[in-house]
Design an enzyme around this catalytic site. Structure first.
Site, PDB file in Angstrom:
ATOM      1  N   ASN A  12       0.882  -1.172   0.000  1.00  0.00           N
ATOM      2  CA  ASN A  12       0.000   0.000   0.000  1.00  0.00           C
ATOM      3  C   ASN A  12       0.919   1.220   0.000  1.00  0.00           C
ATOM      4  O   ASN A  12       1.415   1.629   1.051  1.00  0.00           O
ATOM      5  CB  ASN A  12      -0.908  -0.019   1.228  1.00  0.00           C
ATOM      6  CG  ASN A  12      -1.868   1.151   1.275  1.00  0.00           C
ATOM      7  OD1 ASN A  12      -1.798   2.067   0.460  1.00  0.00           O
ATOM      8  ND2 ASN A  12      -2.766   1.144   2.247  1.00  0.00           N
ATOM      9  N   ARG A  98      -2.508  -2.033  -3.661  1.00  0.00           N
ATOM     10  CA  ARG A  98      -3.687  -1.188  -3.517  1.00  0.00           C
ATOM     11  C   ARG A  98      -3.569  -0.025  -4.492  1.00  0.00           C
ATOM     12  O   ARG A  98      -2.574   0.705  -4.499  1.00  0.00           O
ATOM     13  CB  ARG A  98      -3.796  -0.648  -2.099  1.00  0.00           C
ATOM     14  CG  ARG A  98      -5.019   0.255  -1.916  1.00  0.00           C
ATOM     15  CD  ARG A  98      -4.919   1.066  -0.643  1.00  0.00           C
ATOM     16  NE  ARG A  98      -6.077   1.938  -0.485  1.00  0.00           N
ATOM     17  CZ  ARG A  98      -6.044   3.143   0.070  1.00  0.00           C
ATOM     18  NH1 ARG A  98      -4.888   3.627   0.511  1.00  0.00           N
ATOM     19  NH2 ARG A  98      -7.129   3.873   0.185  1.00  0.00           N
ATOM     20  N   HIS A 187     -12.960   2.980  -0.522  1.00  0.00           N
ATOM     21  CA  HIS A 187     -12.945   1.991   0.561  1.00  0.00           C
ATOM     22  C   HIS A 187     -13.618   0.687   0.128  1.00  0.00           C
ATOM     23  O   HIS A 187     -14.088  -0.092   0.960  1.00  0.00           O
ATOM     24  CB  HIS A 187     -13.653   2.510   1.826  1.00  0.00           C
ATOM     25  CG  HIS A 187     -12.987   3.652   2.492  1.00  0.00           C
ATOM     26  ND1 HIS A 187     -13.693   4.691   3.076  1.00  0.00           N
ATOM     27  CD2 HIS A 187     -11.669   3.960   2.665  1.00  0.00           C
ATOM     28  CE1 HIS A 187     -12.855   5.569   3.590  1.00  0.00           C
ATOM     29  NE2 HIS A 187     -11.618   5.142   3.349  1.00  0.00           N
ATOM     30  N   LEU A 216     -15.639   3.639   9.432  1.00  0.00           N
ATOM     31  CA  LEU A 216     -15.354   4.882  10.146  1.00  0.00           C
ATOM     32  C   LEU A 216     -13.917   4.883  10.641  1.00  0.00           C
ATOM     33  O   LEU A 216     -13.571   4.226  11.634  1.00  0.00           O
ATOM     34  CB  LEU A 216     -16.312   5.035  11.341  1.00  0.00           C
ATOM     35  CG  LEU A 216     -17.809   4.933  11.037  1.00  0.00           C
ATOM     36  CD1 LEU A 216     -18.624   5.091  12.320  1.00  0.00           C
ATOM     37  CD2 LEU A 216     -18.231   5.976  10.003  1.00  0.00           C
ATOM     38  N   ARG A 248     -11.527  15.954   6.181  1.00  0.00           N
ATOM     39  CA  ARG A 248     -12.382  16.254   5.032  1.00  0.00           C
ATOM     40  C   ARG A 248     -13.773  16.654   5.500  1.00  0.00           C
ATOM     41  O   ARG A 248     -14.314  16.086   6.443  1.00  0.00           O
ATOM     42  CB  ARG A 248     -12.482  15.052   4.098  1.00  0.00           C
ATOM     43  CG  ARG A 248     -11.162  14.590   3.525  1.00  0.00           C
ATOM     44  CD  ARG A 248     -11.380  13.415   2.567  1.00  0.00           C
ATOM     45  NE  ARG A 248     -10.118  12.781   2.211  1.00  0.00           N
ATOM     46  CZ  ARG A 248      -9.884  11.483   2.291  1.00  0.00           C
ATOM     47  NH1 ARG A 248     -10.832  10.656   2.698  1.00  0.00           N
ATOM     48  NH2 ARG A 248      -8.711  10.987   1.947  1.00  0.00           N
ATOM     49  N   ASP A 289      -8.293  13.767  15.268  1.00  0.00           N
ATOM     50  CA  ASP A 289      -8.389  12.509  16.013  1.00  0.00           C
ATOM     51  C   ASP A 289      -9.614  12.561  16.918  1.00  0.00           C
ATOM     52  O   ASP A 289      -9.681  13.388  17.838  1.00  0.00           O
ATOM     53  CB  ASP A 289      -7.122  12.299  16.837  1.00  0.00           C
ATOM     54  CG  ASP A 289      -7.027  10.895  17.430  1.00  0.00           C
ATOM     55  OD1 ASP A 289      -8.067  10.374  17.884  1.00  0.00           O
ATOM     56  OD2 ASP A 289      -5.922  10.330  17.440  1.00  0.00           O
ATOM     57  N   GLU A 391      -8.337  -5.250   5.137  1.00  0.00           N
ATOM     58  CA  GLU A 391      -8.148  -4.929   3.732  1.00  0.00           C
ATOM     59  C   GLU A 391      -6.957  -5.673   3.135  1.00  0.00           C
ATOM     60  O   GLU A 391      -6.973  -6.028   1.955  1.00  0.00           O
ATOM     61  CB  GLU A 391      -7.981  -3.416   3.569  1.00  0.00           C
ATOM     62  CG  GLU A 391      -9.240  -2.639   3.926  1.00  0.00           C
ATOM     63  CD  GLU A 391      -9.036  -1.144   3.923  1.00  0.00           C
ATOM     64  OE1 GLU A 391      -9.268  -0.536   2.871  1.00  0.00           O
ATOM     65  OE2 GLU A 391      -8.639  -0.592   4.972  1.00  0.00           O
TER      66      GLU A 391
END
Length: 403
Positions: A12, A98, A187, A216, A248, A289, A391
């Site tokens: 990745n 990825r 995602h 999330l 974002r 965070d 993933e």
């Protein structure tokens, strides 16, 4: 007869980092992690670092400058030689990469060759921050492992089953056909893995199971999955649309950039940068965070309290919308860092939805139990689950299937 296994290296590659895992999978797709690692601050001066963790043995750590991704991957290979496992002895079956954006062209994992690389390169305008780094990692890995099949696994591929009304924006035909303006979703590797695991956990056939998956993390998205097929998702042309995220904004009136140009003198690039990097929880509460935001809210910070409310309100709104899209919902599934570990956010996000058959059992939700689990009451009309995403193993499985 011994169990047959195959080894896959999953890469990745970001603009300044490389995350990697070496996995060994059996014929049933069950996997074992043989090593994990991370290279950070590539091209960022003298403070680069590599941490390599074999499943057995001591971690290998290195601090030095990595001028480019080729140097970084060379260091990763050296870490395997130094701390194990020995890649030559294991004999890789595939390298899985990825790739963030596959446009509408790539609907499944694809073995990489020069022609495929050119097609991915043509999609850079759709993902200018992500696809170039992904391509760099592919090119370096092809040189490092010239005889091993290299496979691209696309974040967007799972969502290519969206029906036309779900992926079409109400914009002029020229924008849609000439510039490929449409919803793509992201995602997808996580949404696909988690929706399938949810059906298995419930003991239901995938083709008969409808789920709403809430991924999330610092990035966040939601998908409506009907019988294993994505039929709607919150992210759009880019990962900016949808839920509130760490930095974002998520959904926003499209007129905001033009308004800010008029009143604040900001150009499109300025607004795009702020919406992607200085908005979301960071813009509302000063931190991206959620753990820090919750601490500030507990100390009476009104901005932090508002950030949590906006974050959870947006999730709740999408759950209701996707319930309508699906018509019948068998499970709502929380996954990724926040979804798997934050009971308060889970409870706030689904509060007030009892009339839809959606409820959370406080004891189950607050339990220290980990792994795949129910957090809804026994006998609930709609199961609410926590399913940890994986993933890397999904990329490895898809890479093996394609190779």
């Amino acid at each position: 007869m011994g169990r047959m296994t195959k080894a896959v290296l999953v890469l990745n590659v970001g603009s300044s980092s490389i995350k990697y895992q070496l996995l060994e999978l059996d014929d049933g797709g069950r996997g074992e992690r043989l090593a994990t690692g991370l290279v950070e601050r590539i091209g960022g001066g003298p403070d680069g670092s590599l941490t390599h963790r074999p499943a057995s043995g001591k971690p290998y750590e290195l601090e030095r400058a990595f001028d480019d991704h080729e140097q970084a991957l060379d260091a990763v290979l050296a870490a395997f030689r130094e701390a194990g496992p020995d890649l030559d002895r294991i004999s890789l079956t595939a390298v899985g990469h990825r790739v963030v954006h596959g446009g509408s062209e790539f609907t499944r994992a694809t073995v990489l060759d020069d022609a495929v690389l050119e097609r991915i390169r043509s999609l850079i305008p759709l993902a200018p921050l992500h696809n170039p780094a992904n391509l760099t990692g592919i090119e370096v890995a092809r040189r490092a492992f010239p005889s091993v099949p290299q496979v691209a696994v696309f974040d967007t591929a799972f969502h290519q089953t969206l029906p036309e009304p779900a992926f079409t924006y109400a914009v002029p035909r020229e924008w849609r056909e000439r510039y490929a303006v449409r919803r793509y979703g992201f995602h997808g590797t996580s949404h696909g893995y988690v929706s399938r695991r949810a059906a298995e956990f419930l003991g239901r056939p995938l083709g008969e199971t409808n789920t709403i998956v809430l991924h999330l993390g610092n990035g966040a998205s939601v998908s409506a999955v009907e019988g294993g097929r994505s039929v709607d998702t919150s992210m759009g042309l880019t990962p900016l649309e949808g839920l509130v995220m760490g930095t974002r904004s998520g959904d926003l009136d499209p007129a905001v950039p033009a308004y800010l140009q008029r009143v604040a003198g900001l150009d499109a690039a300025d607004v795009d940068r702020v919406l992607n990097h200085d908005s979301g929880l960071l813009g509302l509460a000063g931190s991206n965070d959620l753990r820090d935001v919750k601490k500030a809210a507990a100390q009476g910070d009104s901005g932090a309290r508002l950030a949590i409310d906006v974050y959870c309100h947006r999730i709740r709104k999408y759950v209701g919308a996707y319930y309508a899209v699906l018509g019948r919902v068998d499970a709502i599934v929380f996954t990724a860092g926040v979804g798997e570990n934050d009971p308060q956010t889970r409870a706030l996000s689904l509060s007030g939805l009892e009339r839809l058959g959606i409820a959370i059992d406080p004891d189950r939700n607050e339990s220290a139990e980990r792994g795949e689990r129910y957090i809804s009451p026994v006998g609930a009309e709609v199961a609410v689950l926590v399913i940890p995403t994986d993933e890397e193993i999904e990329i490895a499985r898809q890479a093996l299937a394609a190779a």
